[in-house]
Design an enzyme around this catalytic site. Structure first.
Site, mmCIF file in Angstrom:
data_model
loop_
_atom_site.group_PDB
_atom_site.id
_atom_site.type_symbol
_atom_site.label_atom_id
_atom_site.label_comp_id
_atom_site.label_asym_id
_atom_site.label_seq_id
_atom_site.Cartn_x
_atom_site.Cartn_y
_atom_site.Cartn_z
ATOM 1 N N ASP A 12 -13.307 13.988 -3.328
ATOM 2 C CA ASP A 12 -13.156 15.405 -3.652
ATOM 3 C C ASP A 12 -12.992 15.593 -5.171
ATOM 4 O OD1 ASP A 12 -12.463 18.076 -3.847
ATOM 5 O OD2 ASP A 12 -11.233 18.054 -2.038
ATOM 6 N N HIS B 13 -12.188 18.194 -6.743
ATOM 7 C CA HIS B 13 -11.254 19.271 -7.073
ATOM 8 C C HIS B 13 -9.862 18.762 -7.437
ATOM 9 C CE1 HIS B 13 -14.387 21.000 -4.431
ATOM 10 N NE2 HIS B 13 -14.320 22.013 -5.281
ATOM 11 N N CYS C 95 -16.979 21.617 -10.058
ATOM 12 C CA CYS C 95 -16.988 20.553 -9.042
ATOM 13 C C CYS C 95 -18.359 19.888 -8.910
ATOM 14 C CB CYS C 95 -16.495 21.070 -7.700
ATOM 15 S SG CYS C 95 -17.303 22.567 -7.114
#
Length: 509
Positions: free
Chosen positions: A460, A462, A336
């Site tokens: 994000d 992810h 990440c």
């Protein structure tokens, strides 16, 4: 498999100016000409009904045209009414070399623009209610267009400087919403009427156009319509301004949806202004609002959770969204921070501060080995990196310096909102939030100086799906997050530390 009339009507409604209508259809084919013309007429009538929202019979002349695909010859047929079983062949068709001349010699454009900020509240524990509440709020706006206290100001926006025509004020109570458009009596261009609502659109059009070249859409007469709410009418009762307070019985969320309506309509110059507004402009506004409403509904609950009185500060410029599994590389569970770094480097590249390609994970690891921060065994590993390593890579690859903010707990992040807002205002670069167990990219903050409330615009890394912006936003992978949400859940963990990497914009021309 015939045409999808409902889908096509939505597209046509968005593209076809109010004032123009479907008068027929053309089919290219070599089968029985008259039967093909009947199919074209039936399709035109069906589409006209869907566009108007009416289920009544269409008793207007409709044209069915059939084109030969080999020769290009077109034969025209006319049907008088919907119930008619016979077609009339058009034996003589004349073609005008200047096809636009008639349209712009006899008509004009009406333009109306309205910015609408629509706030509404819904219970946090009943998100399904948001759609119905939103729809009711939109319907209330639509009803407002016909409110007796609404005022429409009509004025010319393309008159010659020597022709000064005063604006005309039309009140909602003077408009006619009942008379069908085909039954409206057109007025002579030279009509001068003391009753302003009966003035024709020609009142605002140039009386003489010297050359045929002026009869074009670029040189069309344009009439500007402004929508105002009249608060100055006399009331039978003397009223003081009042504010009503309705206490929320449960926790609620405020959403504010922005609509920017802008419609163009075509009007023949002889139509009275009151009918031009009620039969063309207002339906155009309603159609556009309904279309925007449908586009907004899928993303409704991902709208910005408004912080009362807050100011929004955002990343400046373009960037690319890098996330797990992108480009076929499996970095789930460990990459990440690498992805956040790639997004940051893409920002510097797209702003033309650098021409280097966005580095791969291996290239990022190699640069850390080159500066002596990591051992050679680090290359090809799945070892995590954090804000400090990102600052080293940005310095080596781009010559970019970074500021690092440390917080001992996720609960302290809101205290940094003022500093983060200043960063976005002055530097405008994406921020990496690392530490704890996850890394994110921060694209903006909404900060209220008076209350200290703030929200974070999080990208994000992810996410593992396809690069579909709608799917990404609807899934919450890019959206506004509060440090503590409506259910009391903390977005940033209170028992973990966080480091924030603030890349500095290069001081260069």
């Amino acid at each position: 498999s015939g045409p999808d009339f409902h889908r096509e009507s939505e597209e046509i409604r968005a593209l076809l100016l109010k004032g123009f209508d479907v008068i027929g259809a053309l089919i290219v084919g070599k089968s029985d000409t008259e039967k093909t013309a009947v199919r074209a007429i039936e399709a035109a009538r069906k589409l006209r009904k869907v566009l108007s929202g009416s289920t009544n019979s269409v008793n207007e002349e409709t044209i069915g045209a059939v084109a030969d695909p080999d020769t290009g010859d077109i034969r025209f047929f006319v049907s008088e009414t919907e119930g008619s079983t016979s077609l009339e062949l058009v034996n003589s068709v004349s073609y005008d070399e200047n096809t636009e001349k008639f349209v712009w010699e006899t008509g004009c454009l009406l333009r109306c623009e309205i910015p609408i900020k629509l706030p509404f509240c819904f219970p946090v524990n009943k998100p399904a209610d948001a759609e119905n509440i939103f729809l009711r709020a939109v319907e209330a706006v639509i009803a407002k267009f016909k409110d007796p206290n609404v005022v429409y100001m009509v004025e010319a926006s393309s008159k010659a400087s020597s022709d000064v025509v005063q604006p005309v004020i039309l009140r909602g109570e003077e408009l006619d919403f009942d008379t069908a458009l085909p039954n409206i009596e057109l007025l002579d261009k030279a009509v001068h009427n003391s009753d302003q609502k009966l003035l024709p659109c020609a009142h605002f059009c140039l009386k003489n156009k010297s050359t045929p070249e002026l009869f074009s859409v670029e040189n069309a007469d344009i009439i500007q319509i402004s929508v105002l709410l009249n608060r100055s009418e006399k009331s039978p009762k003397c009223k003081a301004p009042a504010v009503e307070y309705f206490p929320a019985m449960e926790e609620t969320r405020l959403l504010i949806v922005d609509f920017n309506l802008e419609v163009l309509c075509y009007a023949v110059q002889g139509i009275p202004l009151m009918h031009a507004v009620s039969k063309l402009v207002i339906p155009g506004l309603v159609d556009q609002l309904n279309l925007m409403k449908k586009m907004t509904l899928p993303n409704l609950l991902t709208q910005h959770p408004q912080v009362s009185g807050g100011s929004v500060s955002l990343v400046q410029g373009s960037y690319e969204y890098y996330h797990y599994l992108q480009d076929g590389f499996d970095d789930s569970g460990w990459g990440c921070a690498y992805r956040s770094l790639q997004t940051i480097i893409s920002w510097f590249r797209l702003q033309h501060y650098s021409s280097i390609d966005v580095p791969s994970h291996r290239e990022i690891q190699q640069s850390l080995v080159d500066i002596g921060d990591k051992d050679p065994s680090f290359i090809g590993s799945r070892e995590w990196i954090g804000a400090i390593e990102l600052s080293f890579v940005l310095d080596k690859l781009l010559g970019v310096s970074c500021k690092v903010i440390n917080v001992r707990s996720g609960s302290e992040l809101p205290e940094k909102c003022r500093e983060l807002a200043m960063h976005f205002e002055n530097q405008g670069t994406p921020i990496m939030i690392g530490g704890g167990v996850l890394a994110y990219t921060l694209l903006g903050v909404d900060y209220n100086e008076a209350t200290g409330d703030c929200a974070f615009l999080i990208l994000d890394p992810h996410y593992t799906g396809t690069d579909d912006p709608k799917k990404i936003v609807n899934g919450g992978w890019c959206g506004w997050k509060k440090s503590i949400d409506s259910r009391g859940k903390s977005f940033f963990l209170h028992d973990k530390f966080y480091n924030l990497l603030l890349p500095q914009r290069p001081n260069m021309v």
